[in-house]
Design an enzyme around this catalytic site. Structure first.
Site, PDB file in Angstrom:
ATOM      1  N   GLY A   1       4.129   7.297  -0.117  1.00 30.97           N
ATOM      2  CA  GLY A   1       3.318   5.986  -0.897  1.00 30.97           C
ATOM      3  C   GLY A   1       2.415   5.382   0.147  1.00 30.97           C
ATOM      4  N   ASP A   2       1.820   4.376  -0.240  1.00 30.66           N
ATOM      5  CA  ASP A   2       0.860   3.674   0.297  1.00 30.66           C
ATOM      6  C   ASP A   2      -0.413   4.587   0.842  1.00 30.66           C
ATOM      7  OD1 ASP A   2       2.721   1.298   0.037  1.00 30.66           O
ATOM      8  OD2 ASP A   2       3.902   2.255   1.361  1.00 30.66           O
TER       9      ASP A   2
ATOM     10  N   LYS B   1      -4.367   5.079  -2.873  1.00 32.21           N
ATOM     11  CA  LYS B   1      -4.686   5.547  -4.382  1.00 32.21           C
ATOM     12  C   LYS B   1      -5.557   4.880  -5.217  1.00 32.21           C
ATOM     13  CE  LYS B   1      -0.075   6.271  -4.910  1.00 32.21           C
ATOM     14  NZ  LYS B   1       0.280   6.305  -3.475  1.00 32.21           N
TER      15      LYS B   1
ATOM     16  N   GLY C   1       2.256  -1.480  -5.210  1.00 24.75           N
ATOM     17  CA  GLY C   1       0.991  -2.114  -5.386  1.00 24.75           C
ATOM     18  C   GLY C   1      -0.331  -1.192  -4.926  1.00 24.75           C
ATOM     19  N   HIS C   2      -1.401  -0.988  -5.710  1.00 22.18           N
ATOM     20  CA  HIS C   2      -2.545  -0.071  -5.250  1.00 22.18           C
ATOM     21  C   HIS C   2      -3.735  -1.380  -4.968  1.00 22.18           C
ATOM     22  CE1 HIS C   2      -1.420   3.625  -7.767  1.00 22.18           C
ATOM     23  NE2 HIS C   2      -0.561   3.384  -7.053  1.00 22.18           N
TER      24      HIS C   2
ATOM     25  N   ARG D   1      20.100   6.540 -22.357  1.00 19.68           N
ATOM     26  CA  ARG D   1      19.482   6.327 -23.883  1.00 19.68           C
ATOM     27  C   ARG D   1      19.894   4.773 -24.295  1.00 19.68           C
ATOM     28  NH1 ARG D   1      21.653  11.311 -23.508  1.00 19.68           N
ATOM     29  NH2 ARG D   1      23.766  10.565 -24.497  1.00 19.68           N
TER      30      ARG D   1
ATOM     31  N   GLN E   1       3.683   5.652  -5.922  1.00 18.26           N
ATOM     32  CA  GLN E   1       4.371   5.898  -4.553  1.00 18.26           C
ATOM     33  C   GLN E   1       3.623   7.362  -4.099  1.00 18.26           C
ATOM     34  OE1 GLN E   1       6.431   5.022  -7.904  1.00 18.26           O
ATOM     35  NE2 GLN E   1       6.567   3.086  -7.212  1.00 18.26           N
TER      36      GLN E   1
ATOM     37  N   ARG F   1       6.529  -6.147   3.614  1.00 19.83           N
ATOM     38  CA  ARG F   1       7.449  -5.572   4.523  1.00 19.83           C
ATOM     39  C   ARG F   1       6.650  -4.714   5.431  1.00 19.83           C
ATOM     40  NH1 ARG F   1      12.757  -2.633   1.902  1.00 19.83           N
ATOM     41  NH2 ARG F   1      10.913  -2.157   0.155  1.00 19.83           N
TER      42      ARG F   1
ATOM     43  N   ASP G   1     -10.458   5.646   9.995  1.00 22.15           N
ATOM     44  CA  ASP G   1     -10.810   4.433  10.931  1.00 22.15           C
ATOM     45  C   ASP G   1      -9.943   3.980  11.677  1.00 22.15           C
ATOM     46  OD1 ASP G   1     -10.524   3.620   8.153  1.00 22.15           O
ATOM     47  OD2 ASP G   1     -10.731   1.696   9.104  1.00 22.15           O
TER      48      ASP G   1
END
Length: 423
Positions: free
Chosen positions: A12-13, A16, A40-41, A143, A221, A300, A330
């Site tokens: 993740g991170d 995206k 979070g994107h 369900r 993710q 975090r 970079d």
């Protein structure tokens, strides 16, 4: 027409959100297919920084339709806060954002259950974001879930039944909590949600394809957090791999076109779980500082390490990746040498595959390459790449067997370089 899929190949991170924003101009529709507000994107442009948790990243392109698919879990309170912030900055959501009736709702008690389960695990905790994702998917599979479409009729009865069931579980866990504020914000979110277009997204998406519309499916993710193929049990609760686009949107497998796989030029991970290339020295701290590696949702500090090609090859395999995108090149601009993990040493044996029983005891085997020690943030074409960076790209492509189509050299949408433009 076929859909293209964009997903993360690491933990993740990967970036995206920015890439979706860059790719969106060539698509008519952006559809989110799994996950919830636990990820979070982050997008940066025109001096502004935005973090999207539930809303597809195509929302910043004014003429695009954005769809939240059935595979997503939605917290009405957090959705309301996120949507209102976007509307306040001038973005019209209600005409362009469609929400699947089959998406499951995160209830206030799901968030309480999430915290209670983590507390009960003690030192064995997974390190969840506390957003109620796991308990919501648990209810879905058993369900017992409440879906977006349920808010249109007989909603109070379904909500009360789910709440009562959760309270019985919490009683057994002996966990103290107060729902007052959570419920207040949640029901305000429900009323706000009713203002949006609630749709049968599987019919809408397939209808759009039949009418020649181009669709980009956006994952959350990363592959190494997939419930089936990730480093279980330190994973998320949904399928983050390409197949998740089929089940999370109602798209047939033969309608999958290109699969864009995103990875950082190094590795990060949030929370607990195996991380073979993690660095515990000043190099790891330097990557963290230069890359601003702090969770966009939790804040975090992310664990940082060198790029792991063993894990990347595994992710490419299970996703059928056709094009690679490398982010945050970079961040490594100042390093004299760059390392890449090409194999593991496990139980005294060298292996070149991602194993079922991976642990923290796995030792990475590295290849060391010369760094480029050049500021790449102002570069606008691959013709400006330093020789050492081109060598690094060639090494990665040879190892991974897929072309790196896009290279990011900074956080802004303009700091993106397209390669192989002759195609």
């Amino acid at each position: 027409m076929k859909v293209d899929v964009l997903l993360g190949l690491q933990w993740g991170d990967e970036g995206k959100g920015k890439v979706v924003d860059v790719l969106t101009p060539k698509y008519d529709v952006v559809a989110r297919f799994q996950g919830g507000p636990n990820a979070g994107h982050t997008l940066e442009f025109e001096g502004q920084k935005y973090v999207l948790r539930s809303i597809p990243s195509g929302i910043f392109q004014g003429d695009k339709v954005n769809i939240i698919g059935n595979g997503v879990v939605l917290d009405p309170a957090l959705f309301k806060a996120e949507a209102e912030a976007l509307e306040a900055s001038g973005h019209n959501l209600k005409e362009r954002l469609h929400i699947s009736k089959k998406a499951h709702l995160i209830l206030p008690t799901h968030r309480i259950l999430d915290a209670a389960y983590e507390a009960a695990k003690g030192d064995a905790k997974v390190g969840t974001t506390g957003k109620g994702i796991g308990p919501t998917y648990t209810d879905k599979v058993s369900r017992n879930g409440v879906r977006v479409g349920d808010i249109l009729h007989n909603f109070e009865q379904k909500y009360a039944a789910a709440k009562a069931r959760h309270e019985q579980i919490l009683k057994g866990l002996n966990y103290e909590y107060d729902l007052t504020e959570l419920e207040k914000a949640w029901f305000e979110g429900i009323e706000y949600l009713k203002q949006f277009q609630l749709v049968d997204s599987e019919h809408e998406i397939n209808g759009l394809l039949d009418n020649g519309k181009s669709i980009l499916c956006e994952g959350a993710q990363g592959t190494m957090l997939d419930i089936d193929f990730g480093s279980y049990p330190f994973v998320t609760s949904s399928n983050t791999v390409c197949a998740g686009a089929c089940t999370g949107l109602g798209v047939a497998p033969n309608k999958i076109g290109d699969v864009y796989g995103i990875f950082k030029a190094y590795c990060t991970r949030v929370g607990s779980g195996p991380f073979p290339t993690e660095l515990f020295d000043k190099t790891g701290d330097q990557i963290c500082t230069l890359g601003h590696e702090f969770g966009s949702v939790t804040g975090r500090k992310r664990r940082c390490g060198w790029v792991d090609l063993v894990a990347l090859k595994y992710s490419i395999m299970v996703n059928g990746v056709t094009k690679l995108i490398m982010m945050k090149s970079d961040v490594l601009d100042t390093f004299e040498t760059i390392k890449a993990c090409v194999a593991y040493k496990m139980n005294g044996e060298e292996i070149d595959y991602f194993p079922y029983d991976i642990t923290d005891e796995v030792e990475p085997i590295y290849v060391e390459l010369p760094g480029w020690q050049t500021d790449m943030t102002k570069m606008q074409s691959e013709d400006e790449f330093p020789e050492e960076f081109n060598a690094y790209l060639s090494f990665l492509e040879e190892q991974l067997g897929v072309q790196i189509k896009i290279v990011s050299v900074g956080p802004d949408r303009e700091q993106t370089i397209i390669r192989y433009t002759e195609e």
